[in-house]
Scaffold this motif. Structure first.
Motif, mmCIF file in Angstrom:
data_model
loop_
_atom_site.group_PDB
_atom_site.id
_atom_site.type_symbol
_atom_site.label_atom_id
_atom_site.label_comp_id
_atom_site.label_asym_id
_atom_site.label_seq_id
_atom_site.Cartn_x
_atom_site.Cartn_y
_atom_site.Cartn_z
ATOM 1 N N UNK A 83 51.494 18.803 52.938
ATOM 2 C CA UNK A 83 51.551 17.824 51.534
ATOM 3 C C UNK A 83 52.077 18.468 50.633
ATOM 4 N N UNK A 84 52.133 19.781 50.492
ATOM 5 C CA UNK A 84 52.916 20.497 49.433
ATOM 6 C C UNK A 84 54.332 20.068 49.432
ATOM 7 N N UNK A 85 54.976 19.465 50.544
ATOM 8 C CA UNK A 85 56.521 19.131 50.700
ATOM 9 C C UNK A 85 56.538 17.633 49.849
ATOM 10 N N UNK A 86 55.402 17.155 49.535
ATOM 11 C CA UNK A 86 55.495 15.721 48.673
ATOM 12 C C UNK A 86 55.833 16.201 47.206
ATOM 13 N N UNK A 87 55.311 17.574 46.920
ATOM 14 C CA UNK A 87 55.420 17.613 45.416
ATOM 15 C C UNK A 87 56.470 17.560 44.807
ATOM 16 N N UNK A 88 57.720 17.862 45.268
ATOM 17 C CA UNK A 88 59.025 18.076 44.682
ATOM 18 C C UNK A 88 59.110 16.723 44.126
ATOM 19 N N UNK A 89 59.121 15.782 44.737
ATOM 20 C CA UNK A 89 59.094 14.467 44.153
ATOM 21 C C UNK A 89 57.940 13.532 43.672
ATOM 22 N N UNK A 90 57.011 14.205 43.857
ATOM 23 C CA UNK A 90 55.668 13.450 43.207
ATOM 24 C C UNK A 90 54.595 14.112 42.465
ATOM 25 N N UNK A 91 54.961 15.471 42.186
ATOM 26 C CA UNK A 91 54.419 16.325 41.376
ATOM 27 C C UNK A 91 53.735 17.455 41.984
ATOM 28 N N UNK A 92 53.153 18.474 41.332
ATOM 29 C CA UNK A 92 52.450 19.627 42.052
ATOM 30 C C UNK A 92 50.979 19.038 42.355
ATOM 31 N N UNK A 93 50.516 18.095 41.597
ATOM 32 C CA UNK A 93 49.184 17.624 41.687
ATOM 33 C C UNK A 93 49.294 16.208 42.403
ATOM 34 N N UNK A 94 50.352 15.562 42.639
ATOM 35 C CA UNK A 94 50.532 14.279 43.545
ATOM 36 C C UNK A 94 50.476 13.240 42.327
ATOM 37 N N UNK A 120 65.611 31.257 40.526
ATOM 38 C CA UNK A 120 66.180 30.124 40.629
ATOM 39 C C UNK A 120 64.947 29.098 41.237
ATOM 40 N N UNK A 121 65.310 28.198 41.949
ATOM 41 C CA UNK A 121 64.278 27.116 42.374
ATOM 42 C C UNK A 121 63.418 27.840 43.610
ATOM 43 N N UNK A 122 64.259 28.529 44.519
ATOM 44 C CA UNK A 122 63.171 29.343 45.334
ATOM 45 C C UNK A 122 62.449 30.313 44.956
ATOM 46 N N UNK A 123 62.854 31.278 44.044
ATOM 47 C CA UNK A 123 62.088 32.305 43.287
ATOM 48 C C UNK A 123 60.901 31.855 42.552
ATOM 49 N N UNK A 124 61.173 30.801 41.648
ATOM 50 C CA UNK A 124 60.262 30.317 40.654
ATOM 51 C C UNK A 124 59.083 29.700 41.621
ATOM 52 N N UNK A 125 59.556 28.701 42.678
ATOM 53 C CA UNK A 125 58.674 27.993 43.403
ATOM 54 C C UNK A 125 57.689 28.894 44.141
ATOM 55 N N UNK A 126 58.160 30.012 44.624
ATOM 56 C CA UNK A 126 57.170 31.016 45.373
ATOM 57 C C UNK A 126 56.411 31.621 44.504
ATOM 58 N N UNK A 127 56.947 32.097 43.306
ATOM 59 C CA UNK A 127 55.899 32.584 42.272
ATOM 60 C C UNK A 127 54.748 31.636 41.907
ATOM 61 N N UNK A 128 55.329 30.458 41.740
ATOM 62 C CA UNK A 128 54.209 29.474 41.220
ATOM 63 C C UNK A 128 53.197 29.285 42.496
ATOM 64 N N UNK A 129 53.545 28.937 43.728
ATOM 65 C CA UNK A 129 52.547 28.565 44.544
ATOM 66 C C UNK A 129 51.831 29.805 45.229
ATOM 67 N N UNK A 130 52.441 30.796 45.004
ATOM 68 C CA UNK A 130 51.584 32.199 45.233
ATOM 69 C C UNK A 130 50.383 32.232 44.350
ATOM 70 N N UNK A 170 70.101 24.234 49.279
ATOM 71 C CA UNK A 170 69.729 23.343 48.108
ATOM 72 C C UNK A 170 68.604 23.859 47.445
ATOM 73 N N UNK A 171 68.434 23.520 45.974
ATOM 74 C CA UNK A 171 67.540 23.643 45.344
ATOM 75 C C UNK A 171 66.103 23.201 45.837
ATOM 76 N N UNK A 172 66.263 21.769 46.355
ATOM 77 C CA UNK A 172 64.995 20.980 46.999
ATOM 78 C C UNK A 172 64.659 21.945 48.135
ATOM 79 N N UNK A 173 65.758 22.273 49.142
ATOM 80 C CA UNK A 173 65.158 23.051 50.392
ATOM 81 C C UNK A 173 64.663 24.281 49.894
ATOM 82 N N UNK A 174 64.985 24.927 48.886
ATOM 83 C CA UNK A 174 64.414 26.316 48.347
ATOM 84 C C UNK A 174 63.245 26.164 48.031
ATOM 85 N N UNK A 175 62.894 25.408 47.363
ATOM 86 C CA UNK A 175 61.434 24.891 46.916
ATOM 87 C C UNK A 175 60.538 24.853 48.217
ATOM 88 N N UNK A 176 61.061 24.009 49.066
ATOM 89 C CA UNK A 176 60.309 23.669 50.341
ATOM 90 C C UNK A 176 60.038 25.146 51.198
#
Lengths: 106, 442
Positions: free
Chosen positions: A35-46, B42-52, B343-349
């Motif tokens: 579900x976290x893969x929805x967050x890029x486009x729908x927000x971290x909390x959905x 960047x997108x990968x580093x910021x996202x991994x820090x945030x989600x950790x 891509x930035x989106x993939x790095x976030x994923x």
């Protein structure tokens, strides 16, 4: 102070530890990572910023919407994204979002 | 209620003391927080820090190492080149991550000790950070042209493929073009950052020139690949119809040398001399960590293309279970011809998959194998219209060119572009970018 008295005082924080958050050794809820893969486009909390709010909806509604997008002819980008998940994954995502997100909780 | 024995009492007392000392952290693990060092903001580093921090809370002490005070997104940066957007729209700071408890070290990495349980990262500010897990998200470096590499100077002929001052330099050079001038742009050999990006840039540059009544100007696209690498329907329509006579697309153009002073480029498809703007976007590889001359440029392993092979479930590097590489720098095992885009989106994923795997590893658990990643992006075609690209990957068997299973990795289950170039897509592009920026940096 006896052990018993101290331990009674400790019960409140201990109870909070058990109930307030998943403890250190609890497995993450099923569907959280998918579900976290929805967050890029729908927000971290959905619920944004981004496209349509997906927080606070029922599992059945989310599942129905996702399966419909997955199967209809492609018009928008979400029709494609829905094709990236198996039906079982869609169920996990819908169940997780319904259980762990709230509308308006940005 | 049963009576506690002494050992239980001491354990509970330490939990209660920890909870009392840190009111925000009720529920935190009663153990010392695991140290995770993230290199690259960047997108990968910021996202991994945030989600950790979101998922691990005070089980993890997360330090993000980044020499710049903010990240300038490549996403939407072609619209800064044309003047449609200002730099502040794509400049993303780290204050929200700090509020989430991420420690930000504004410094460069000088050396990494990949010493297993005793690994550490040395910084330009003199600090040395010990880590339990290390996440490298360094992005890309450019590979100089093979012949006369000393004649290439990106401070004269900007690539603008890392956003920032380079973006502004290209903007200024574009603004200086006169009618009849030529803008030459190269498409690097795949894999490179943002597959649709160079074609998108050709479009918005041509659109800019048209709108500024410089329709006799030319945009030459020299592609190192055999064909358009992303959104072929949209970009063929753009090159053959919307910008017919203005954009010249030349495939199989392998660059041999670039002379920035003379604004001249020599390729296997011909030489272009003394052009007005030479936007040479070089071939790419994983960015060096620490000193350029170190073994593997400071990275633990490299494949033949210069990227770091990783495990698709944990993003760990072979032989280094606590060292992870995400984003443009990594090479994810994938089916032949169906690579995971940079891509930035993939790095976030990938960051989310990596964060989840690290938190499981800290509990002695194997990574989740029910894993999906994806990328979605919008590409402006004119000043009012755009296309989009969507790609999805699922963990499982991956296949070689003959269709035989070659192992496990991220198999591409869906890929396609927008059925139409239109104005709705252009509006959606900003919604998409705002969402991705926030999910990664806020």
């Amino acid at each position: 102070m006896s052990f018993k008295a101290i331990s009674r005082q400790l019960m409140l924080p201990f109870a909070l530890l058990l109930t307030a958050t998943p403890g250190a050794h609890a497995a993450p809820p099923a569907g959280r990572l998918l579900a976290s893969q929805c967050a890029q486009c729908h927000g971290s909390n959905g619920n944004g910023p981004g496209f349509d709010e997906i927080a606070g909806k029922s599992a059945s509604e989310l599942r129905k919407d996702l399966l419909e997008m997955k199967r209809r002819p492609v018009e928008g980008i979400m029709d494609r994204q829905a094709r990236g998940y198996t039906d079982a994954q869609i169920k996990l995502i819908a169940d997780y979002l319904a259980a762990y997100t709230r509308g308006g909780d940005n | 209620m049963h009576a506690f024995n002494r050992r239980e009492f001491l354990r509970l007392a330490s939990i209660a003391a920890a909870a009392a000392a840190l009111p925000r952290t009720v529920g935190a693990a009663p153990t010392v927080a695991a140290r995770v060092v993230v290199v690259g903001g960047g997108f990968g580093g910021a996202s991994v820090a945030k989600y950790l921090r979101i998922w691990g809370a005070d089980q993890v002490r997360v330090t993000l190492v980044e020499p710049s005070s903010s990240h300038v997104a490549c996403i939407l940066s072609n619209l800064v080149v044309t003047g449609a957007l200002s730099m502040d729209r794509i400049t993303l700071g780290y204050s929200a991550l700090k509020k989430r408890g991420v420690i930000v070290e504004q410094a460069a990495v000088t050396a990494i000790n990949y010493g297993g349980s005793t690994g550490s990262v040395s910084l330009s500010n003199g600090k040395k950070l010990a880590y339990d897990h290390l996440v490298l998200a360094p992005g890309i470096d450019f590979v100089p042209p093979p012949n006369d590499p000393q004649d290439w100077d990106p401070e004269i002929t900007p690539h603008a493929w890392k956003a920032g001052l380079q973006t502004l330099m290209l903007k200024q050079q574009l603004a200086g073009m006169r009618n009849g001038d030529t803008f030459v742009l190269t498409v690097p050999k795949s894999p490179y950052r943002c597959p649709p990006g160079p074609y998108e840039r050709a479009c918005v540059v041509a659109d800019y020139l048209k709108r500024k009544q410089r329709s006799l100007a030319k945009v030459v696209v020299l592609d190192a690949n055999a064909g358009i690498q992303a959104e072929p329907l949209a970009f063929e329509q753009a090159f053959n119809s919307i910008y017919r006579g203005m954009i010249e697309y030349i495939p199989n153009a392998t660059v041999s040398s670039v002379n920035s002073q003379a604004r001249t480029i020599v390729t296997s498809a011909g030489t272009w001399s003394n052009v007005r703007v030479l936007n040479y976007i070089p071939n790419q590889r994983a960015a060096a960590i620490g000193p350029e001359n170190g073994g593997n440029r400071g990275l633990p392993h490299l494949n033949a293309q210069g990227f770091v092979p990783v495990d698709a479930l944990s993003y760990a590097v072979s032989g280094h279970p606590n060292v992870h590489v995400i984003g443009d720098a990594c090479a994810v095992p994938a089916s032949e011809g169906k690579g995971v885009p940079k891509s930035g989106h993939m790095a976030n994923a990938e960051a989310k998959v990596c964060a989840d795997a690290i938190l499981r590893a800290l509990k002695g658990e194997a990574p989740d194998s029910n894993v999906a990643t994806g990328s979605a992006c919008f590409s402006p075609i004119t000043a009012k219209t755009a296309s989009w690209l969507s790609g999805n990957f699922n963990y499982g068997d991956i296949y070689d060119a003959a269709g035989k299973v070659k192992g496990k990795g991220m198999h591409r289950v869906d890929l396609d572009e927008a059925p139409k170039i239109n104005g709705d897509n252009y509006e959606d592009m900003f919604t998409w970018a705002e969402g991705l920026f926030a999910d990664s940096f806020v």
